[in-house]
Design a protein around this motif. Structure first.
Motif, mmCIF file in Angstrom:
data_model
loop_
_atom_site.group_PDB
_atom_site.id
_atom_site.type_symbol
_atom_site.label_atom_id
_atom_site.label_comp_id
_atom_site.label_asym_id
_atom_site.label_seq_id
_atom_site.Cartn_x
_atom_site.Cartn_y
_atom_site.Cartn_z
ATOM 1 N N SER A 267 55.137 27.091 74.527
ATOM 2 C CA SER A 267 54.347 27.530 75.679
ATOM 3 C C SER A 267 53.410 26.449 76.196
ATOM 4 C CB SER A 267 53.531 28.777 75.318
ATOM 5 O OG SER A 267 52.584 28.474 74.299
ATOM 6 N N LYS A 268 53.163 25.408 75.394
ATOM 7 C CA LYS A 268 52.224 24.365 75.819
ATOM 8 C C LYS A 268 52.500 23.087 75.036
ATOM 9 C CE LYS A 268 49.035 27.148 74.555
ATOM 10 N NZ LYS A 268 47.752 27.847 74.255
ATOM 11 N N GLY A 269 51.823 22.021 75.447
ATOM 12 C CA GLY A 269 51.860 20.769 74.707
ATOM 13 C C GLY A 269 53.243 20.187 74.543
ATOM 14 N N ARG B 161 56.277 22.581 75.128
ATOM 15 C CA ARG B 161 56.593 22.791 76.554
ATOM 16 C C ARG B 161 57.344 21.584 77.100
ATOM 17 N NH1 ARG B 161 53.868 21.071 81.059
ATOM 18 N NH2 ARG B 161 54.346 22.184 83.014
ATOM 19 N N GLU C 108 53.470 33.817 78.169
ATOM 20 C CA GLU C 108 53.397 32.359 78.193
ATOM 21 C C GLU C 108 54.788 31.746 78.086
ATOM 22 O OE1 GLU C 108 50.695 31.180 75.139
ATOM 23 O OE2 GLU C 108 48.923 31.830 76.251
ATOM 24 N N GLU D 51 59.544 27.816 84.891
ATOM 25 C CA GLU D 51 59.490 26.414 85.323
ATOM 26 C C GLU D 51 60.845 25.741 85.167
ATOM 27 O OE1 GLU D 51 55.910 23.934 84.324
ATOM 28 O OE2 GLU D 51 55.572 25.555 82.886
ATOM 29 N N ARG E 187 48.915 12.889 74.791
ATOM 30 C CA ARG E 187 48.010 13.534 75.745
ATOM 31 C C ARG E 187 48.559 14.907 76.120
ATOM 32 N NH1 ARG E 187 44.330 10.353 80.032
ATOM 33 N NH2 ARG E 187 42.964 12.102 80.540
ATOM 34 N N THR E 188 47.891 15.933 75.655
ATOM 35 C CA THR E 188 48.273 17.308 75.946
ATOM 36 C C THR E 188 47.138 18.014 76.689
ATOM 37 O OG1 THR E 188 47.482 17.992 73.765
ATOM 38 C CG2 THR E 188 49.816 17.462 73.962
ATOM 39 N N GLU E 189 47.373 19.283 77.029
ATOM 40 C CA GLU E 189 46.428 19.999 77.892
ATOM 41 C C GLU E 189 45.007 20.031 77.341
ATOM 42 O OE1 GLU E 189 50.386 22.344 78.181
ATOM 43 O OE2 GLU E 189 49.300 21.181 76.702
ATOM 44 N N GLY E 190 44.866 20.180 76.042
ATOM 45 C CA GLY E 190 43.549 20.362 75.461
ATOM 46 C C GLY E 190 42.734 19.089 75.338
ATOM 47 N N ASP F 217 41.880 16.690 77.580
ATOM 48 C CA ASP F 217 40.944 16.332 78.651
ATOM 49 C C ASP F 217 39.568 16.946 78.425
ATOM 50 O OD1 ASP F 217 42.772 14.765 79.992
ATOM 51 O OD2 ASP F 217 43.505 16.423 81.222
ATOM 52 N N THR G 17 52.962 10.615 76.178
ATOM 53 C CA THR G 17 53.130 11.853 76.934
ATOM 54 C C THR G 17 54.043 12.786 76.154
ATOM 55 O OG1 THR G 17 55.145 11.240 78.143
ATOM 56 C CG2 THR G 17 53.021 10.470 79.040
#
Length: 259
Positions: free
Chosen positions: A16-18, A21, A43, A50, A188-191, A193, A214
C-alpha cells in the motif's frame, strides 16, 4: 532483451505504500497481473486502481496463516496462477535495548520474518504444481551488513530472512522455484519528508552517489529476479544502496569531497 512477463501474476505484500507500492506499480507497468496486498483493503485497492484493470486489492495480515492462505487462493481464483511472490511486508518501529519489550520484539519478528515464512508457504502448492516460481524477499542492509540504534529487532528479522532464503532456495530448486532478496539502503519513501531537510541531507551525505534511492530502484531489481533470464540465480541477496556500505568511515567520503 528480456522475455516479456506480460500476463503472469505477482502477489506483492505490504504494497500500500513505500517500497511495496513501488514494486506493485513497476510489475504492473511490465504487464503482470498484480494482487496488491495490504492489511487495509481500501489502501490496497487505491494502489490497484493506480495500476489499472490487471490489478486488484486484497486485505491480509501476513502474521496470520489463514490470511496468507486466502491471499494465495485469491490470486489463483482471479488470475489462474501465481508466478511471482514479492514478500515485502515489514515494519520498523524503533526501540533501544533496555526499553524494548518482549512484545515489541515478537511483533517485529512476527511480521518481518514469520510473515515471510507464512507468505512463502502459502504460494508453494501452486508453484510446485506448475514446477516454476519466483520468490523475492525484501530484506535490508540493516541487519545483514549494518546496524542502527533502535533497530536490533528489525536487523535480526532482516538477517533472518537471508538465512531463511538460503535454505529455502535449496529446498525449492527441484521445482524450478528461485528465492532471492533485494537489500535496500536508504530509500526515499513517503514518511521521510516529515523528518526534515536536515535529516535527509545527512542521509544523503552518507551515500557515495549523494542521493537516496527511489522505490523504483528497488522495484527494478525485484523485477529482474522475476525474469526468465534470472532463472539460474537463487539464494542471493542484491544490495541496492548507492554504495552506502562501501566507505570504511565518513572520512573516506570527505577525502573524495562527497560528504
Amino acid at each position: 532483451m528480456f522475455t516479456s512477463l506480460e500476463g503472469r501474476t505477482v502477489i506483492v505484500t505490504g504494497a500500500s505504500k513505500g517500497i511495496g507500492r513501488g514494486i506493485a506499480l513497476r510489475f504492473g507497468e511490465a504487464g503482470l497481473n498484480v494482487l496488491v496486498v495490504s492489511r487495509t483493503l481500501a489502501e490496497a485497492e487505491t494502489v490497484a486502481a493506480e495500476i489499472g484493470p490487471r490489478a486488484s486489492g486484497f486485505a491480509a495480515d501476513v502474521t496470520q496463516e489463514e490470511d496468507c492462505a486466502a491471499m494465495a487462493a485469491a490470486a489463483v481464483e482471479r488470475y489462474g496462477a501465481i508466478d511471482v511472490l514479492c514478500a515485502n511486508a515489514g515494519i520498523f518501529p524503533a526501540a533501544k535495548l533496555g526499553q524494548m519489550t518482549a512484545a515489541d520484539f515478537d511483533h517485529v519478528i512476527g511480521t518481518n520474518l514469520k510473515g515471510t515464512f507464512l507468505s512463502v508457504s502459502a504460494v508453494l502448492p501452486e508453484m510446485k504444481a506448475r514446477k516454476k516460481g519466483r520468490i523475492v524477499l525484501t530484506s535490508s542492509i540493516t541487519g545483514p551488513i549494518t546496524g542502527y540504534p533502535g533497530w536490533s529487532h528489525y536487523g535480526a528479522s532482516k538477517a533472518g530472512q537471508l538465512g531463511f532464503m538460503r535454505t529455502a532456495s535449496i529446498e525449492l530448486a527441484p521445482w524450478n522455484i528461485t528465492v532471492n532478496a533485494v537489500m535496500p539502503g536508504n530509500i526515499r519513501t513517503e514518511g521521510l519528508d516529515g523528518l526534515g531537510a536536515d535529516y535527509i541531507a545527512a542521509m544523503e551525505a552518507s551515500v557515495p552517489m549523494k542521493r537516496l534511492g527511489t522505490v523504483f530502484d528497488i522495484a527494478n531489481a525485484a523485477l529482474f529476479f522475476a525474469t526468465d533470464e534470472a532463472g539460474y540465480i537463487t539464494g542471493q541477496g542484491m544490495v541496492i544502496d548507492g554504495g552506502q556500505v562501501l566507505p570504511e568511515s565518513l572520512a573516506a567520503l570527505q577525502e573524495m569531497g562527497t560528504a
